[in-house]
Structure formats: structure tokens, C-alpha cells
Design an enzyme around this catalytic site. Structure first.
Site, PDB file in Angstrom:
ATOM      1  N   SER A  70      29.131   5.865 -15.521  1.00  5.03           N
ATOM      2  CA  SER A  70      29.760   4.714 -14.858  1.00  5.03           C
ATOM      3  C   SER A  70      28.678   3.866 -14.204  1.00  5.03           C
ATOM      4  CB  SER A  70      30.718   5.180 -13.770  1.00  5.03           C
ATOM      5  OG  SER A  70      31.770   5.924 -14.315  1.00  5.03           O
ATOM      6  N   GLU A 104      26.731   1.820  -9.177  1.00  3.61           N
ATOM      7  CA  GLU A 104      26.632   3.247  -8.894  1.00  3.61           C
ATOM      8  C   GLU A 104      25.213   3.727  -9.212  1.00  3.61           C
ATOM      9  OE1 GLU A 104      27.793   6.706 -11.313  1.00  3.61           O
ATOM     10  OE2 GLU A 104      29.701   6.586 -10.241  1.00  3.61           O
ATOM     11  N   ARG A 156      31.265   9.079  -4.144  1.00  2.13           N
ATOM     12  CA  ARG A 156      29.939   8.751  -4.686  1.00  2.13           C
ATOM     13  C   ARG A 156      28.924   8.419  -3.578  1.00  2.13           C
ATOM     14  NH1 ARG A 156      32.567  10.259  -8.402  1.00  2.13           N
ATOM     15  NH2 ARG A 156      32.449   9.579 -10.577  1.00  2.13           N
TER      16      ARG A 156
END
Ligand code: EPU
Length: 342
Positions: free
Chosen positions: A233, A329, A158
């Protein structure tokens, strides 16, 4: 002037910006870019990993460069150049229609092609970097286009250079993917995929079967952002030392983990949050999704303060229970300013 951002981010909070510009090609983009160092512009893709609240004294540039072209091919691979504004679901659709393999595990991830490399999107055993070849991006100060190789993008879990030193410095205009034309590398080892294929009595899956299985899994536990506001998420899965993990196992013998290196493991944030009893809990209108604790939702006309209170309470609780910090995130802009956690 005030333009609503409610439909431009998948959390769907009431929010506004001074101006919204829609750029359909490179020329429009170059004309719209304010090259000054004090630029008050923000580039937006599908709005599925960014959350707005309040009024932003900013010009939002919606990147809508849409085009898919074949750049090159050899016996096994096809190189397709995809405009940054192409919706990721359409890239998947295009690949399946032409029998191009490599991205089927990334089915149903919301957002656009241009946003995908920024956080190296990933799911069910595949990350964008596995099929990434290169990208073109315009330097916001000079207007000059630079080509980034895979190495230069510095992909990680990520992560990419576009979240680090190149943050807000470039506008990605198109991305080249290297997909398979034949002998597809089917990735069906992820537990949930295996189980779904078994349930559907599929023993020799095609890329379409994998895409269908992933869609089935995602629909069973992730809320559809067009119905319930969310940004997928909310936190990254934390990476901790093996020593710390071994110590935690004494107290939490069922804690899952995925190996990262000889000395580190990744633990699922969803498990930590779930075990801490947060599933379904709400603060104001913001809540923890009851089928996946890693997903926070706009359950009932939440505003951004509800969400901030909720995610920060979760972070504090996880820190005190497991001594693990959860990193967001998603990006949050409140009143036009990016929120930075300590
Ligand atoms: N778990 C729980 N309770 C929960 C949620 C998860 O116990 O409420 C446990 C599961 O049982 C499993 C583990 O946690 O043992 C992992 O759960 P899951 O397979 O659902 O995946 P995840 O780690 O929560 C990551 C990605 C998702 C991606 C899935 C599938 C991150 C931050 N998230 O989630 O990506 O779809 O794996 O590969 O890495 C996104 O980035 O927006 C996203 C949805």
C-alpha cells in the site's frame, strides 16, 4: 565508493549508497554504529516500505540479526524473541510449524521482524500490536539497549513512536511476540477471508487454513515484489470525520468506510483512487496497479521521478475531488534525503 541499492528495496529502482554494512549480531551492529550527532547512517530491514532513488551519501546498515528463541510460556501462550533481521515470512513459517497462533492473518507481508513494529504492520483484521509484547532497541547515540513495552511503542494504525519522536534514534534488535499455543483466536470475519474459506469448503478453519486463505487473497491482487517492483500500500487509508463522510455519501453513495471512533471513520484510499479512474494509469514507467489501486508499481523501468510525479498527481486529484489528503505509507529517500510531503 558506490554500492547498488537496487536489490535492497522492493521497488527496485537503480540507486546507490556510499557504503552498505551487513550486521549479523548485536556486536557487529554496535561496532558499526556511528554515534556522532551528524551520523550519515540509515538502518534498513527488508526494504519493502522504503524507496531509494539517485545516490545517497549514506552508510546503509542492513540489520541481519537472525535468531528465534523461546523466552517464556504458560498454559496458553508462548513468548518468542525474534531477531530484527528475521524475514517476516520466516516468522510466519516458524509459527505455523509450531502451531503458534496470532499472526496467520499477516501471511505474505514482505519485510523483516525489526521493521514490523515501526509501522505496526496489519492486514485482514490483525495488527502487529495484537501479538506484540516488547522489543529491544539500541540507542544510536549511546549504544545502550532499551527495552520498550507495548505501551511505550505507542502503536496506532500504521504508526508507532519509531515514526514519531523516536524516529531514527534507535535500532531495533529483537522483538518479543506473545502467541497462542492452543485455543487460537481465529479471525475469519474479514469479508475476503470468509469468501475464500467458503470457496475452499472450509468450515472450521485452523491457523494454517487462515494463512493459506490470506496467501490466496494477497496473491490474487497484490503484485509479487520479486516480479513487479512495489512497496505494498502506497498511502494510508485516510481517517476523516463522520460529518465529512456523511456529506461525501450524498455525492458518492457507495463510498465504503470502517468505524474508528464515535466521530471518525476510515475510508479506503484504494476505493477513492480507483473511483477517480487511476487504476492502470501510468506516468513514465510508474503505474497504478490494475488489480489494487492503492499499490503503485515499477511497471516499466521507472525511475524515482516518474513515481514522485505519479503519487503527487494522485494526491492532488484526490484532494480536489473529495477534499481528502492522502498520506504516504512508504518512506522515500531521493539522493540520500528523505522526501517530506507538505
Ligand atoms: N477497493 C477498490 N478498488 C481498489 C482497491 C480497493 O474499490 O482498487 C476497495 C475494496 O473493494 C474494499 C476497500 O477498498 O472495499 C478496501 O480494499 P482492501 O480490502 O483491498 O484493503 P485496503 O484498505 O486497500 C488495507 C491495508 C493492506 C492490507 C489490506 C487487507 C492499508 C494502507 N492497507 O488495504 O495492507 O493488506 O487492508 O487488510 O491499511 C500494506 O500496508 O502494505 C498493505 C498491503
Amino acid at each position: 565508493m558506490s554500492h547498488s541499492l537496487q536489490k535492497l528495496h522492493t521497488f527496485g529502482f537503480q540507486a546507490s549508497a556510499a557504503q552498505v554494512l551487513h550486521c549479523k549480531n548485536n556486536v557487529e551492529l554496535l561496532q558499526s554504529l556511528d554515534k556522532s550527532t551528524k551520523s550519515k547512517q540509515l538502518i534498513l530491514g527488508g526494504g519493502s516500505n522504503i524507496i531509494f532513488g539517485g545516490h545517497a551519501d549514506l552508510t546503509i546498515i542492513k540489520n541481519e540479526i537472525k535468531d528465534i528463541q523461546i523466552l517464556d510460556q504458560d498454559a496458553h501462550h508462548i513468548y518468542i524473541r525474534v531477531g530484527a533481521g528475521v524475514i517476516w515470512a520466516d516468522v510466519i513459517q516458524h509459527a505455523l510449524q509450531h502451531n503458534y497462533g496470532g499472526i496467520e492473518n499477516l501471511t505474505l507481508i514482505p519485510g523483516t521482524m525489526g521493521a514490523a513494529p515501526i509501522q505496526n504492520i496489519g492486514a485482514y483484521g490483525i495488527e502487529l500490536r495484537d501479538v506484540f509484547h516488547s522489543l529491544a532497541a539500541v540507542d544510536r547515540r549511546t549504544g545502550v539497549t532499551k527495552e520498550f513495552s507495548k505501551k511505550e511503542c505507542r502503536f496506532d494504525y500504521r504508526e508507532s513512536i519509531f515514526k514519531q519522536e523516536a524516529k531514527n534514534k534507535y535500532v531495533i534488535t529483537d522483538v518479543t511476540l506473545r502467541l497462542t499455543k492452543r485455543d487460537h483466536q481465529i479471525k475469519a470475519d474479514y469479508g475476503a477471508i470468509k469468501k475464500t474459506l467458503e470457496q475452499n469448503s472450509i468450515t472450521n478453519p485452523t491457523i494454517q487454513d487462515i494463512s493459506n486463505a490470506v496467501a490466496q487473497i494477497r496473491m490474487s491482487k497484490l503484485p509479487d515484489p520479486s516480479i513487479i517492483g512495489n512497496a505494498g500500500s502506497f498511502f494510508k487509508n485516510p481517517i476523516i470525520s463522520k460529518n465529512k463522510y456523511t456529506a461525501l455519501l450524498e455525492k458518492y453513495p457507495n463510498m465504503p468506510s470502517y468505524p474508528i471512533s464515535d466521530s471518525q471513520v476510515k475510508v479506503p484510499a484504494g476505493w477513492l483512487i480507483d473511483q477517480a479512474g487511476w487504476k492502470g494509469k501510468a506516468i513514465g514507467g510508474a503505474a497504478v496497479h490494475d488489480k489494487q489501486a492503492l499499490v503503485l508499481i515499477n511497471k516499466n523501468n521507472a525511475d524515482i521521478s516518474d513515481l514522485i510525479q505519479l503519487y503527487q498527481s494522485i494526491q492532488l486529484d484526490i484532494q480536489s475531488r473529495y477534499d481528502i489528503s492522502l498520506e504516504r505509507e512508504v518512506t522515500i529517500y531521493k539522493n540520500g534525503v528523505e522526501l517530506i510531503d507538505d
